[in-house]
Design a protein around this motif. Structure first.
Motif, short mmCIF file in Angstrom:
data_model
loop_
_atom_site.label_atom_id
_atom_site.label_comp_id
_atom_site.label_asym_id
_atom_site.label_seq_id
_atom_site.Cartn_x
_atom_site.Cartn_y
_atom_site.Cartn_z
N VAL A 178 11.83 -10.12 -6.41
CA VAL A 178 12.61 -9.94 -5.19
C VAL A 178 14.08 -9.75 -5.51
CG1 VAL A 178 13.34 -11.02 -3.03
CG2 VAL A 178 10.98 -11.24 -3.80
N THR A 179 14.66 -10.66 -6.29
CA THR A 179 16.10 -10.59 -6.52
C THR A 179 16.46 -9.84 -7.81
OG1 THR A 179 16.12 -12.66 -7.73
CG2 THR A 179 16.41 -12.79 -5.34
N GLN A 237 0.81 -1.22 0.00
CA GLN A 237 0.00 0.00 0.00
C GLN A 237 0.84 1.26 0.00
OE1 GLN A 237 -3.28 0.20 -0.39
NE2 GLN A 237 -3.22 -2.02 -0.68
N GLN A 238 2.08 1.17 0.52
CA GLN A 238 2.85 2.39 0.71
C GLN A 238 3.67 2.79 -0.52
OE1 GLN A 238 4.95 2.12 4.55
NE2 GLN A 238 3.30 0.74 5.13
N ASP A 271 4.88 4.31 -3.98
CA ASP A 271 4.42 5.53 -4.63
C ASP A 271 3.92 5.21 -6.04
OD1 ASP A 271 6.68 6.25 -6.64
OD2 ASP A 271 7.73 5.79 -4.78
N VAL A 278 18.70 -11.65 0.17
CA VAL A 278 17.98 -11.19 -1.01
C VAL A 278 18.93 -10.42 -1.92
CG1 VAL A 278 16.13 -9.67 -1.81
CG2 VAL A 278 15.78 -11.08 0.21
N ASN A 337 9.70 -20.27 -1.29
CA ASN A 337 10.16 -18.92 -0.95
C ASN A 337 9.46 -17.87 -1.81
OD1 ASN A 337 11.89 -19.89 0.95
ND2 ASN A 337 13.71 -19.85 -0.36
N PRO A 348 18.93 -27.16 -1.65
CA PRO A 348 18.47 -25.98 -2.39
C PRO A 348 17.73 -26.35 -3.67
CG PRO A 348 20.81 -26.30 -2.71
CD PRO A 348 20.38 -27.38 -1.77
N PRO A 357 22.22 -19.61 -4.71
CA PRO A 357 20.95 -19.22 -4.08
C PRO A 357 20.30 -20.36 -3.28
CG PRO A 357 21.03 -18.41 -6.32
CD PRO A 357 22.24 -19.30 -6.14
N ASN A 358 19.75 -20.01 -2.14
CA ASN A 358 19.09 -20.94 -1.22
C ASN A 358 20.03 -22.00 -0.69
OD1 ASN A 358 16.50 -19.86 -1.10
ND2 ASN A 358 15.98 -20.76 -3.08
N ASP A 359 21.32 -21.87 -0.93
CA ASP A 359 22.27 -22.86 -0.43
C ASP A 359 23.32 -22.16 0.42
OD1 ASP A 359 23.72 -25.13 0.00
OD2 ASP A 359 24.60 -25.23 -2.00
N LEU A 417 11.81 -25.64 -2.64
CA LEU A 417 12.17 -24.56 -1.73
C LEU A 417 12.13 -23.21 -2.45
CD1 LEU A 417 12.94 -24.84 1.19
CD2 LEU A 417 15.34 -24.78 0.54
N TYR A 418 12.59 -23.22 -3.69
CA TYR A 418 12.61 -22.00 -4.51
C TYR A 418 11.18 -21.47 -4.67
CZ TYR A 418 13.47 -19.03 -8.58
OH TYR A 418 13.55 -17.98 -9.43
N GLU A 453 13.39 -31.03 1.23
CA GLU A 453 14.37 -29.97 0.97
C GLU A 453 14.53 -29.06 2.19
OE1 GLU A 453 13.04 -28.18 -2.68
OE2 GLU A 453 13.57 -29.94 -3.86
N THR A 454 13.41 -28.81 2.88
CA THR A 454 13.47 -27.96 4.07
C THR A 454 14.29 -28.62 5.17
OG1 THR A 454 11.28 -27.19 3.51
CG2 THR A 454 12.04 -26.70 5.71
N PRO A 512 16.64 -24.43 6.26
CA PRO A 512 15.39 -23.79 6.65
C PRO A 512 14.82 -24.28 7.99
CG PRO A 512 15.32 -24.47 4.36
CD PRO A 512 16.56 -25.07 4.94
N ASP A 513 14.99 -25.55 8.32
CA ASP A 513 14.32 -26.09 9.50
C ASP A 513 15.18 -25.92 10.75
OD1 ASP A 513 12.00 -27.86 10.46
OD2 ASP A 513 13.78 -28.85 11.26
N ARG A 542 5.52 -13.43 -2.16
CA ARG A 542 4.56 -12.98 -3.19
C ARG A 542 5.27 -12.61 -4.48
NH1 ARG A 542 -0.27 -9.60 -0.41
NH2 ARG A 542 -0.25 -10.64 1.58
N GLN A 599 16.68 -10.99 -10.64
CA GLN A 599 17.50 -11.82 -11.52
C GLN A 599 16.58 -12.59 -12.47
OE1 GLN A 599 21.00 -11.82 -11.19
NE2 GLN A 599 20.47 -10.15 -9.80
N PRO A 644 -0.68 4.51 7.10
CA PRO A 644 -0.31 3.29 7.83
C PRO A 644 0.55 3.63 9.06
CG PRO A 644 1.03 3.52 5.86
CD PRO A 644 0.06 4.67 5.85
N HIS A 667 18.34 -24.97 -9.07
CA HIS A 667 17.39 -25.55 -8.12
C HIS A 667 16.75 -26.80 -8.71
CE1 HIS A 667 17.59 -21.39 -6.54
NE2 HIS A 667 17.42 -21.99 -5.39
#
Lengths: 334, 543
Positions: free
Chosen positions: A82-83, A41-42, A44, B53, A292, A284, B225-227, A288-289, A278-279, B254-255, A297, A85, B462, A94
């Protein structure tokens, strides 16, 4: 056979088309403006507008879909939010990690499951049969995370036989070429590293392979029992052929078709369902990919993950169907 | 018949071989329990729950990215490890101008980035321009989110605190402000203000998220990544003899339980993210150390002070008197937390230790409720977070315990929860009556707690001020404390504000939880950082 194969491959086209539509629709199922939801929401208005443009959300729907298809055909899965990439290059290592683990655990599941099933059928109603089938029942029901932690405790902490997490020793890193560590270590000609990688595969491989192993064992047993009733088996025995050859040479091939279907379904679901393993084992992999991506999201990652896993599932099923026809030539779907 | 047995035996052997993986009867430890004698390298492996990240500190907003960046980069100012005490890092000293409108930083000489380029005033100015000047060609590759929120916006925007950064000479820079801003040195301790190599930024055209180059004790090697992320000793590091480690690896597991298993098996050397239930077993393990750090967070119960009946301070005080904080700490924190009295953690330099907390007193609480017009209590909602946070590992259970305490004075609270994103959105916009939440601070400056949680400017959706607390007297004190540079004077102002807030009790500060980490006894000299700053520079491994 060839005709069957061609027909079966042609059938994939509408399936893949359907998958692409579902995956494309994911981002449009977000309530409200996807760009706003992704950024929060924040954010711009300029940033939101930029993201809308980057995702192509400012174009008509059919154009968006055609662009999406065109990108896919070029092997372009977009960029992670996120990344930042490219997803394709991010996902491949992965995917390789998961494929390596899955294939290893399938080999375990098939070797142990098929043999246990055969022996159970052969030694029907003996202690071996009972014990094997109880183990199979437990194997189907055991939660993977519990099994994984117990394996770590027993083989890692108590017996010190095996490493408990990861794909290799981080202090002695594998030079990644194909991202399949077994292959990479062989390419490097490093036998010690290869053995380390095998050791790292064992515990997660068993954890992941236990359910399919149990399912395969049960299916093999019932299928084998069915086949052992046939006349040709009795004939083979009457000729004085040893039980071992009767079963492994004559009965196995005929009892294998239904087992193969189970193997196919299990293999497909393992590729996507490895996230728990995997967890627990810090593996990796693609599960898991994707997990995450869902947590963050990261919609392009979620879309690509679902797409790639669906395609793999479809292809695995195709291979199983073709093998099925090989094992049982009577099956030629019209 | 013989054939049968042969087959049976073969199958059993095959099964054993596959299940144990030791056809040859290997019983040697398959892991790195012993330091890698083969290579003679000292490699420390830190186990953590998630991956970074970005390795561009200016865009890093998550702990996992910060933790790695802190080892690669340095900041101008830092904290003495594990304490709120400021100490020089890349700057040897700093002082504000008389009118507080600018700060001058004197820089260390002879420092090099790990790519061999020199660190000097030009590098500092270059980095500030990249973060804050939208016209800089390298103002890209990152969100600069910290800069934007800590310092009121980029150069030229209405709320911007920094006007410009100037080079005075090769080893002196001056930061010009739009108005006096005392927390600046504390703000600059954060990893977001790490100084990156200008040459690297130019080489990668601003995108250094995967190409970090700093002046820190370690330099970047690889990122799977993730490793894992692998760092190695920076040969150009300014202090001879440091770091003591050759390699530092951040490994994702992760666990929580699996991570502890890996620590016990010797596959990793240090870890974060212990299950509270594992703390006792780590304490009693002769091969492991438990590291407990001072708290720099607060877990609280916020009242929506704009809604009835919580607009009456007597109701809020009554509730504060019925919650047994010590019982919460024993039950849900394994005793590893301080009971909250004010919003500030006890280790903070502005904490007012003269304030005595409301004692648990049911009779007095009932009396206060009666005075406020609720002799028989009332029905209300208690919102609880859906996921564990560092300051509150078991929010649902804690809510249930508080629900029981409230029932003793006739307040019947229904526990309400939403998914995390919705929960934050709804509490930010003030839809709650009472909610559990908390705050973790990135610096030791009191303003990160006081201003964020108590100023009326932050009571607009907010809103971080989830009590929607508005007190002009408190606002005035907080404003003053931002402009005075003397730390003792600032502490005095914050103490006055704490006294006022304590009377009003817009929040019940429940706990300040102490973060815990576990490590192998082989690790020497590790003191965990509570806020930003490197942790591994002088850490060593024994054999």
């Amino acid at each position: 056979m060839l005709q069957y194969a061609i027909r079966r491959i042609l059938q994939l086209i509408p399936v893949l088309f359907g998958v692409s539509i579902v995956v494309f629709a994911i981002i449009h199922l977000i309530p409200g403006d996807p760009a706003q939801v992704i950024l929060g929401q924040q954010a711009d208005p300029q940033t939101v507008a930029d993201l809308r443009h980057n995702l192509g959300l400012d174009k008509p729907l059919y154009q968006q879909y055609l662009m999406f298809l065109a990108q896919l055909l070029h092997g372009d899965l977009g960029k992670s939010l996120v990344t930042q990439q490219p997803i394709a290059s991010e996902m491949f290592p992965h995917l390789a990690a998961t494929a390596e683990l899955t294939l290893f655990s399938m080999v375990f599941a098939i070797v142990v499951g098929v043999n246990a099933g055969i022996l159970s059928a052969w030694k029907r109603n003996t202690w071996f049969d009972y014990v094997a089938m109880v183990i199979a029942l437990v194997g189907v029901s055991v939660p993977i995370f519990w099994l994984g932690l117990m394996e770590q405790w027993l083989f890692g902490l108590k017996l010190h036989w095996l490493p408990v997490i990861g794909r290799a020793d981080p202090r002695d890193p594998v030079t990644e070429v194909t991202h399949f560590y077994l292959i990479d270590t062989l390419l490097a000609g490093n036998a010690h590293q290869f053995w380390t990688v095998v050791q790292h595969l064992i515990l997660p491989g068993i954890a992941l392979g236990t359910i399919p192993m149990a399912v395969i064992a049960r299916m093999t047993r019932s299928s084998m029992l069915e086949v052992l009733k046939h006349d040709y088996v009795r004939t083979a025995r009457a000729k004085g052929l040893a039980d071992f050859w009767v079963i492994y040479k004559h009965a196995l091939k005929n009892s294998f078709a239904p087992v193969l279907t189970v193997i196919g379904i299990q293999l497909g679901s393992l590729l996507g369902g490895a996230v728990l393993t995997e967890t627990i084992f810090g593996w990796p992999g693609v599960g898991l990919y994707l997990y995450n991506g869902i947590g963050a999201r990261d919609y392009p990652v979620i879309q690509s993950g679902i797409l790639v896993l669906s395609v793999i599932f479809i292809v695995v099923n195709l291979i199983v169907d073709l093998l099925y026809a090989y094992f049982d030539p009577r099956i030629q779907y019209k | 018949m013989q054939m049968k047995w042969a087959a049976c035996a073969a199958a059993v052997v095959a099964l054993l071989a596959v299940t144990t993986g030791c056809g040859g009867g290997t019983t040697q430890p398959a892991n790195g329990t012993a330091p890698t004698a083969s290579s003679g390298q000292k490699t420390l492996i830190f186990g953590r729950g998630g991956d970074s990240v970005t390795l561009d500190p200016s865009g890093s907003t998550d702990d996992e990215s910060n933790m790695v960046c802190e080892e690669i980069y340095d900041t101008l100012v830092t904290y003495k490890i594990g304490t709120p005490e400021l100490q020089p890092d890349l700057a040897t000293s700093w002082e504000p101008s008389k009118d507080g409108m600018s700060w001058t930083f004197h820089l260390q000489q002879g420092v090099k980035f790990s790519d061999g380029t020199p660190f000097n005033a030009d590098a500092v100015v270059f980095n500030f321009q990249r973060w804050g000047d939208p016209n800089s060609p390298y103002h890209k590759g990152s969100s600069f989110a910290h800069y934007k929120s800590d310092l009121g916006g980029f150069y030229g925007s209405p709320g911007a605190i920094i006007k410009d950064v100037e080079k005075v000479d090769d080893y002196t820079v001056r930061i010009d402000l739009t108005h006096p801003f005392a927390p600046l040195p504390n703000i600059l301790t954060q990893v977001a203000y790490s100084i990156a190599s200008p040459e690297a930024i130019k080489k990668y055209n601003g995108d250094i998220s995967h190409h970090p180059v700093g002046t820190g004790a370690f330099e970047f090697v690889s990122w799977t990544p993730n490793d894992k992320i692998v760092l190695k000793k920076n040969p150009n590091y300014r202090t001879p003899g440091l770091p003591k480690l050759d390699q530092l690896i951040f490994q994702v597991i992760p666990d929580n339980t699996a991570r502890l298993n890996a620590l016990r098996a010797g596959q990793i050397d240090l870890m974060e993210g212990l299950n509270p239930s594992d703390i006792q077993s780590v304490k009693s393990d002769p091969n492991l150390n438990l590291y407990v750090s001072p708290s720099n967070n607060v877990g609280y119960l916020a009242f929506n002070t704009q809604k009835k009946p919580f607009d009456d301070p007597r109701v809020r005080q009554a509730i504060a008197m019925c919650i047994d904080k010590k019982a919460l700490i024993d039950a849900y924190y394994n005793g590893l937390a301080d009971a909250g009295v004010t919003i500030l953690p006890p280790k903070n330099w502005a904490y007012d230790s003269s304030i005595q907390d409301y004692p648990v007193d049911i009779a007095k609480a009932k009396q206060l409720l009666a005075e406020a017009g609720y002799p028989n209590g009332f029905d209300t909602e208690l919102w609880a977070m859906p996921i564990p946070r560092p300051y509150m590992p078991q929010p649902q259970q804690i809510a249930t315990a508080i629900q029981g305490d409230l029932a003793k004075i006739g307040i019947h609270a229904k526990i309400v929860t939403y998914d995390w994103a919705t929960y934050l959105k709804k509490t930010d916009s003030g839809e709650h009556t009472m909610c559990l939440l908390g705050w973790s601070a990135g610096t030791w400056d009191p303003t990160t707690f006081m201003y964020t949680l108590l100023d009326s400017k932050n009571a607009v959706p907010p809103a971080n001020n989830s009590a929607f607390y508005k007190n002009p007297a408190v606002d005035k004190l907080l404003e003053q404390a931002l402009t005075v540079s003397d730390q003792n004077q600032r502490a005095e102002l914050y103490k006055q504000a704490q006294k006022l807030v304590f009377q009003d009790e817009p929040y019940v500060p429940l706990v300040h939880s102490q973060p815990v980490r576990a490590g192998s006894k082989r690790v020497i000299g590790f003191t965990p950082q509570v806020t930003g700053g490197p942790q591994f520079t002088s850490v060593d491994l024994s054999n």
